[in-house]
Write an enzyme that holds these catalytic residues in place. Sequence first.
Site, PDB file in Angstrom:
ATOM      1  N   CYS A   2       0.851  -1.181   0.000  1.00  0.00           N
ATOM      2  CA  CYS A   2       0.000   0.000   0.000  1.00  0.00           C
ATOM      3  C   CYS A   2       0.892   1.239   0.000  1.00  0.00           C
ATOM      4  CB  CYS A   2      -0.902   0.005   1.227  1.00  0.00           C
ATOM      5  SG  CYS A   2      -2.055  -1.389   1.330  1.00  0.00           S
ATOM      6  N   ILE A  55      -5.451  -6.920   0.898  1.00  0.00           N
ATOM      7  CA  ILE A  55      -4.920  -8.261   1.136  1.00  0.00           C
ATOM      8  C   ILE A  55      -5.682  -8.958   2.269  1.00  0.00           C
ATOM      9  CG2 ILE A  55      -2.863  -9.628   1.665  1.00  0.00           C
ATOM     10  CD1 ILE A  55      -2.701  -8.056  -0.961  1.00  0.00           C
TER      11      ILE A  55
END
Length: 416
Positions: A2, A55
């Site tokens: 990220c 995720i």
Amino acid sequence: MCGIYGYISLKEPIEPETLRRMGHALKHRGPDDEAEWIQNSTEMSIGLGHKRLSIIDLSPAGRQPMANEDETIWIVFNGEIYNFKDLRKELEKKGHRFRSNSDTEVIIHLYEERGTQCLESLRGMFAFALWDNKTKTLFLGRDRIGKKPIHYSVTPSGIVFASEIKALLQHPDMIRELDLKSLSKYLTYEYVPAPDTIFKSIKKLEPGHYLLYRHGKVSLSKYWDIPIEDYPIADRTEEQYTEELREILDKAVRDRLVADVPVGLFVSGGIDSGLVAAFAARASQQLECFTIGFDEPSFDESRYALQIAQGLGIKPHVKIFHAQEMLRMVERLPDVLDEPLADPSILPLYLLSQFASHKMKVVLSGDGGDELFLRCAARVHEVSPQRTGVQSTCISRILEHGFQDQAVPQRSRGLF
């Protein structure tokens, strides 16, 4: 991965357009979602932003920036906490209530419970920025080895931080002045070691460290370092060391397979990625691996990777690259790298990642094996031959006896 970014302003309100530009520079890190949070006040103002690659907990409940119940603590987080389920159970017993199934929220409640000492309980790869509105403190943390990056710059008007340098450079207070000392280090080491960067005004938060920014002042602290102790190697048998190493590797791979999306593998045909693949095949079914080859036979090792994949029952994906593709990649390096790096492996690694990204968000690789098992030629002279020999023998025994029910190519067995 990220992307996290943000800044504190001691004088002016947060400028939404500046925050947006910083986030846009990190759009490649988080294609699934994005959000920003701004709090302006007369005392100081703060803006946090997040580009999400989903995720764990793919639902909107996992969206960041994320806050606690009364919104006095906010966080943006990049990485994965492998022991978050165990930590969550401990926190729930103490009365903490969760609104998501994400590992990010665990950090918030762990901070409520332990403050900056929460870092000592986190097992994983991470970089985060946490804002404590009660104490008016910004808390930046980075994992022990530094797998996840975070950069920052302290300015007269506040502090700016982000996963990558290119995001910081979108802030108007950044001065793009080359650091000649960093340039000298690059020419010596072929990269710029932390905490420096190629820019004078920008620093890396070092692995195993955290930063606190409060009332315009910065403090840096180390919470972990590699334990340097001389453990006698004669008090246990070689078989015991081998078994312990096998158990450690097995747990490490199993922990990293935990995700709410499929997890793939990078397999090169060498010992490190081969070991990871073998342990992964024990823990999970229907795995897929990714390998690149080259049209120049002397550089192509894809056949060894295929042997590993076939022997372990893993579905392989292979792509052969040509010299012209590599040259085109060189032209793109300034867009990929924020500072100079004289490591040619960036070329095949980038192409392999690009190839795998069409099917996977997460892959495991064998990176770090050379450093862990002392196979870097430049470092071997610093370690006793006796200790090096024991580690090498342990790996060899795992290869020979640890996977008797799974085929491992002879080439990998003979690397030690």
